[in-house]
Scaffold this active site. Structure first.
Site, PDB file in Angstrom:
ATOM      1  N   TYR A   1       0.816  -1.169   0.106  1.00 49.69           N
ATOM      2  CA  TYR A   1      -0.069  -0.144   0.034  1.00 49.69           C
ATOM      3  C   TYR A   1       0.885   1.271  -0.082  1.00 49.69           C
ATOM      4  CZ  TYR A   1       0.937  -0.251   5.010  1.00 49.69           C
ATOM      5  OH  TYR A   1       1.598  -0.469   6.276  1.00 49.69           O
TER       6      TYR A   1
ATOM      7  N   ASP B   1      -3.549   1.947  10.056  1.00 45.03           N
ATOM      8  CA  ASP B   1      -2.155   1.230  10.795  1.00 45.03           C
ATOM      9  C   ASP B   1      -1.187   1.148   9.639  1.00 45.03           C
ATOM     10  OD1 ASP B   1      -0.516  -0.341  12.023  1.00 45.03           O
ATOM     11  OD2 ASP B   1      -1.515  -2.272  11.948  1.00 45.03           O
ATOM     12  N   ILE B   2      -0.691   2.332   9.475  1.00 45.52           N
ATOM     13  CA  ILE B   2       0.494   2.743   8.431  1.00 45.52           C
ATOM     14  C   ILE B   2       1.862   2.323   8.950  1.00 45.52           C
ATOM     15  CG2 ILE B   2       1.095   4.222   6.456  1.00 45.52           C
ATOM     16  CD1 ILE B   2      -1.898   3.231   6.368  1.00 45.52           C
ATOM     17  N   GLU B   3       2.364   1.385   8.389  1.00 42.38           N
ATOM     18  CA  GLU B   3       3.798   0.986   8.861  1.00 42.38           C
ATOM     19  C   GLU B   3       4.646   0.846   7.678  1.00 42.38           C
ATOM     20  OE1 GLU B   3       3.715  -2.199  11.896  1.00 42.38           O
ATOM     21  OE2 GLU B   3       1.595  -2.020  12.007  1.00 42.38           O
ATOM     22  N   GLY B   4       4.311   1.170   6.310  1.00 44.43           N
ATOM     23  CA  GLY B   4       4.999   1.247   5.369  1.00 44.43           C
ATOM     24  C   GLY B   4       4.595   2.126   4.041  1.00 44.43           C
TER      25      GLY B   4
END
Length: 295
Positions: free
Chosen positions: A110, A150-153
C-alpha cells in the site's frame, strides 16, 4: 442516618472530585481478522470485553492497485466469502461497539502516490465499507463506523489528505470515525503529518516492537505524555501485545499494567484505554479478562 457537619461538606466534595477526576474509565480496543482460530466477529463482540474492534486488514490499495481485503483464515474475498460478516458487524454495533476497517498493517502493498490517489482511495473506502454505494462491498451491506490507519510502510506522504477526504464524508450523515495505530517513537515516521490534522478520534499508540519507548525501557510514561500533549486527538490508548507471543517485545504482565502503568497514565484527560494485538492472542492468554476492571 446522622447528619453531616457543614464544615465537612467541602472536604467530602473534594474527595469525590479527586476520585472522579483521577479515575478516567477506559475501554479495550482489539484487532480481529488475522487468525482463523480466533472465533467469529460476532463471538468477539459477544464477550463483552471490547469497546472497539478493528477488522484487519485492507493491506492492498493505492498507487493504481486494485484494493484487496485480507482476513486470513476467516473468509475468501475473491469469492465474496467475507460478505457473511455483514450481519455480525451489525450485531457488534447493536451492542454499542464501534467496528473499524483497519487499512495497512505490518505486511502489505500500500502507498499513496498523490493527492488524487488519496481522494480515489477515500472514495473507494466510502463506497465499499462506509455509507456509500457499491455493487461489490467486500463485507456486505453493513456500514462500518470508520477507518483505522495502521500505516507501517509505503509512503510518508498524503495520509493527511486521505484523512481529510474521509472526514468530509461525515457531513453526509453518519460520522466517519478515524483512528490510528502509530509506533511509539515520536513523531510517527509515516503518519506524523496526518495525526497533526486534529481529525483523529482515537489513537492507539503501539508501545511494542519499539524498545526505546516501551515499558521495559522505563520510558513508556514519558512517551505517553509526549503523545497526549502533542497530538490533537480525542482519546489515546496504550497499545500492547495480548501475550508474550503476540510481538517481538513489549509485553507487560497484567499485574504490572494494572498496578504501575495504568495508574501513571489514567490521570490524563485524553486517556481512552488499552489496545490489544490481537483477538487470537487474547484468547490464548486471557489478558483482557485480567485487566478489564482496571482499564
Amino acid at each position: 442516618m446522622a447528619s453531616i457537619p457543614s464544615s465537612s461538606i467541602p472536604f467530602l466534595l473534594s474527595v469525590i472530585l479527586i476520585v472522579v477526576v483521577g479515575t478516567n474509565a477506559g475501554g479495550i480496543a482489539i484487532y480481529w481478522g488475522q487468525n482463523g482460530n480466533e472465533g467469529t466477529l460476532a463471538q468477539t463482540c459477544a464477550t463483552g470485553k471490547y469497546a472497539f474492534v478493528n477488522v484487519a486488514f485492507l493491506p492492498t490499495f493505492g498507487n493504481g492497485q486494485k484494493p484487496q481485503i485480507n482476513l486470513a483464515g476467516h473468509c475468501d474475498p475473491t469469492t465474496n466469502g467475507c460478505t457473511r460478516f455483514s450481519s455480525e458487524i451489525q450485531s457488534c454495533q447493536s451492542r454499542g461497539i464501534k467496528v473499524m476497517l483497519s487499512i495497512g498493517g505490518g505486511a502489505g502493498s500500500y502507498s499513496l502516490s498523490s493527492t488524487d490517489d488519496a481522494k480515489q482511495v477515500a472514495t473507494y473506502l466510502w463506497n465499499n465499507f462506509l455509507g456509500g454505494q457499491s455493487s461489490s462491498r467486500p463485507l456486505g451491506a453493513a456500514v462500518l463506523d470508520g477507518i483505522d490507519f495502521d500505516i507501517e510502510g509505503g509512503t510518508t506522504q498524503h495520509w493527511d489528505e486521505l484523512a481529510r477526504f474521509l472526514s468530509q464524508y461525515s457531513k453526509q450523515g453518519k460520522k466517519v470515525y478515524l483512528t490510528a495505530a502509530p509506533q511509539c517513537p515520536f513523531p510517527d515516521a509515516y503518519m506524523g503529518a496526518a495525526l497533526k490534522t486534529g481529525l483523529f478520534d482515537y489513537v492507539w499508540v503501539q508501545f511494542y516492537n519499539n524498545p526505546p519507548c516501551q515499558y521495559s525501557s522505563g520510558n513508556l510514561v514519558k512517551y505517553w505524555n509526549q503523545w497526549t500533549t502533542s497530538i490533537p486527538a480525542t482519546k489515546f490508548f496504550v497499545g500492547l501485545p495480548a501475550s508474550p507471543n503476540a510481538a517481538g517485545s513489549g509485553f507487560i504482565p497484567a499485574a504490572d499494567l494494572t498496578s504501575k502503568v495504568l495508574p501513571a497514565i489514567k490521570g490524563s484527560a485524553k486517556y481512552g484505554g488499552v489496545m490489544l494485538w490481537s483477538k487470537y492472542y487474547d484468547d490464548q492468554a486471557g489478558y483482557s479478562s485480567s485487566i478489564k476492571s482496571s482499564v
